[in-house]
Design a protein around this motif. Sequence first.
Motif: not given
Length: 179
Positions: A126, A130, A132, A144-149
Amino acid sequence: MKANYQFNIKNNRTVFILLMANAILLVNSMAIIYISTQVKLSKWQLILGLCGCLTIVVNKIFKRKDWLIIFIGSILVCVAWLAIGYWFIGIAQLLLTVFAKYVTEQKQVIFNTNSVVTKTMFGKTHQWNDLQNVVLKDGLLTIDFRNNQLLQVLIDPAINTNEELEFNHFCKSCLVNNG
């Protein structure tokens, strides 16, 4: 400031999975022994079944944590199943042993200034843009990922507060620089 951090992911299921692998090997070995004594097959199937049981005994006596002995027993029992004609049981038992070994392997998360690498079954790299947020608190690593994962794992062994602060500062600077 350190450029690389590497954390081992805690796996609490290793002992249970090892016990289940031994149980599957024992059940298959006992089934081989039973079938070879009841049907009067050749003595080789009986010997292979007994060797499968013997590998479990040796594994318990020497309290081995590696998988070599279990693999040897699984291969012997698989050969016995193949000789009897029930190849699908032998192959399934061998595949379960391989899968159990893979599940108990050490998983890691590696952080460097360019990316975050997860070394798991389906490892992935990653990029920092990518992500957050990344926080390590009380041995719990949260990514914490930017795609809410969200990925939360316990690390083994837990590190002290100063190292946590240094790691969190490293992550914040990487997020600002690469985000």
